[in-house]
Design a protein around this motif. Structure first.
Motif, mmCIF file in Angstrom:
data_model
loop_
_atom_site.group_PDB
_atom_site.id
_atom_site.type_symbol
_atom_site.label_atom_id
_atom_site.label_comp_id
_atom_site.label_asym_id
_atom_site.label_seq_id
_atom_site.Cartn_x
_atom_site.Cartn_y
_atom_site.Cartn_z
ATOM 1 N N VAL A 35 0.836 -1.258 0.022
ATOM 2 C CA VAL A 35 0.004 -0.072 -0.038
ATOM 3 C C VAL A 35 0.799 1.348 0.044
ATOM 4 O O VAL A 35 1.977 1.224 0.635
ATOM 5 N N ALA A 36 0.330 2.121 -0.877
ATOM 6 C CA ALA A 36 1.239 3.595 -1.032
ATOM 7 C C ALA A 36 0.447 4.603 0.338
ATOM 8 O O ALA A 36 -0.864 4.600 0.019
ATOM 9 N N GLU A 178 13.892 3.308 -10.432
ATOM 10 C CA GLU A 178 13.549 1.977 -10.992
ATOM 11 C C GLU A 178 13.873 0.718 -10.126
ATOM 12 O O GLU A 178 13.281 -0.243 -10.037
ATOM 13 N N ARG A 179 15.380 0.850 -9.936
ATOM 14 C CA ARG A 179 16.148 -0.169 -9.074
ATOM 15 C C ARG A 179 15.600 -0.120 -7.922
ATOM 16 O O ARG A 179 15.185 -1.435 -7.283
ATOM 17 N N VAL A 180 15.037 1.089 -7.260
ATOM 18 C CA VAL A 180 14.388 0.700 -5.874
ATOM 19 C C VAL A 180 13.041 -0.052 -6.183
ATOM 20 O O VAL A 180 12.841 -0.848 -5.226
ATOM 21 N N ARG A 181 12.339 0.511 -6.993
ATOM 22 C CA ARG A 181 11.120 -0.142 -7.316
ATOM 23 C C ARG A 181 11.206 -1.642 -7.436
ATOM 24 O O ARG A 181 10.172 -2.441 -6.928
ATOM 25 N N ASP A 182 12.105 -2.098 -8.188
ATOM 26 C CA ASP A 182 12.467 -3.575 -8.353
ATOM 27 C C ASP A 182 12.783 -4.229 -7.077
ATOM 28 O O ASP A 182 12.347 -5.319 -7.137
ATOM 29 N N SER A 183 13.808 -3.691 -6.353
ATOM 30 C CA SER A 183 13.656 -4.158 -4.983
ATOM 31 C C SER A 183 12.789 -4.165 -3.977
ATOM 32 O O SER A 183 12.748 -5.275 -3.491
ATOM 33 N N VAL A 202 4.620 6.966 -9.932
ATOM 34 C CA VAL A 202 4.766 5.551 -10.320
ATOM 35 C C VAL A 202 4.751 4.798 -9.302
ATOM 36 O O VAL A 202 4.343 3.618 -9.490
ATOM 37 N N LEU A 203 5.375 5.212 -8.086
ATOM 38 C CA LEU A 203 5.541 4.101 -6.731
ATOM 39 C C LEU A 203 4.053 3.898 -6.414
ATOM 40 O O LEU A 203 3.872 2.673 -5.874
ATOM 41 N N VAL A 204 3.131 4.981 -6.326
ATOM 42 C CA VAL A 204 1.842 4.533 -6.008
ATOM 43 C C VAL A 204 1.294 3.713 -6.909
ATOM 44 O O VAL A 204 0.314 2.712 -6.567
ATOM 45 N N ARG A 205 1.429 3.678 -8.329
ATOM 46 C CA ARG A 205 0.667 2.863 -9.241
ATOM 47 C C ARG A 205 1.238 1.355 -8.847
ATOM 48 O O ARG A 205 0.769 0.362 -8.998
ATOM 49 N N TRP A 206 2.498 1.433 -8.566
ATOM 50 C CA TRP A 206 3.317 0.222 -8.321
ATOM 51 C C TRP A 206 2.497 -0.519 -7.185
ATOM 52 O O TRP A 206 2.283 -1.837 -7.037
ATOM 53 N N ALA A 207 2.239 0.083 -6.139
ATOM 54 C CA ALA A 207 1.760 -0.456 -5.157
ATOM 55 C C ALA A 207 0.525 -1.074 -5.240
ATOM 56 O O ALA A 207 0.134 -2.142 -4.531
#
Length: 220
Positions: A35-36, A178-183, A202-207
């Motif tokens: 969750v973001a 992007e590397r952080v999101r991949d991690s 972008v991180l919100v969408r990832w969550a």
């Protein structure tokens, strides 16, 4: 949502003097969920993460990690919980500048882990965040963005069941973000639960789900 919940809160509230930052806040995260947390500056995103991690006590409500009431546990039990189960990525990176990058990562080694297994995990984590071959570098000589990636590599070594990340992509270039999101995705795919405070769309969408502080009930 499965019945197995790694992190659960019930009716959390936090007051500062006469101001209520958030109230009636409830979360429930199972393995592999994230969750973001969004909200304007000063709305208490970092405070919420500290409450979830047992560092700060909410005004009201309950936080459970693996079914355990975090704020009813002793100080020693909370320290052990944070070492074994809860991982943090903070805005100030929390690296020890006098230590090498490798030593910062070894600080979260699990009891009984062999030196060889730990060395392999550290190497893998540094490669994942784009810092391969930098293990012997002095942490304090790295840039702010590189120190942020060291902090992310540290939780990859730790492999917590619950990760609390505070603005992990702030001030990072696109490749580093992007590397952080991949991690974070790696931890999530391994069955962890991720709570990330962020302004990064972008991180919100990832969550995949979000909690907006300041809205009714503190929820988005």
């Amino acid at each position: 949502m499965t019945d197995q919940r790694l992190l659960e809160t019930d009716a959390l509230r936090y007051d500062v003097a006469t101001r209520t930052l958030w109230e009636d806040l409830s979360l429930a995260l199972a393995p592999g969920e994230s969750v973001a947390v969004r909200g304007v500056s000063g709305q208490g995103k970092s405070t919420l993460l500290r409450c979830l991690g047992g560092i700060q006590r909410p005004t009201r409500g309950v936080v459970r990690v693996l079914g355990r009431d975090v704020h009813r546990a002793s100080a020693r039990e909370r320290r052990l919980l944070r070492r074994a189960t809860i991982g943090f990525v903070t805005q100030d990176h929390a690296v020890v500048p006098e230590w090498s990058v490798e030593r910062n990562l070894r600080a979260v080694a699990r009891h009984g882990q062999t030196r060889h297994a730990l060395a392999e995990r550290i190497e893998e984590a540094l490669h994942t965040v784009g810092l391969g071959g930098r293990g012997r570098s002095r942490a304090g000589l790295l840039s702010g963005g590189e120190q942020q990636r060291v902090a992310v590599a540290r939780v990859l070594v730790q492999r917590p069941r619950v990760l609390l990340a505070d603005e992990p992509t702030a001030s990072l270039d696109d490749i580093s973000a992007e590397r952080v999101r991949d991690s974070l995705a790696m931890l999530r795919s391994n069955g962890g639960a991720v709570v990330v405070a962020t302004h990064d769309p972008v991180l919100v969408r990832w969550a995949g789900s979000e909690l907006v502080l300041g809205e009714s009930g503190g929820r988005g």
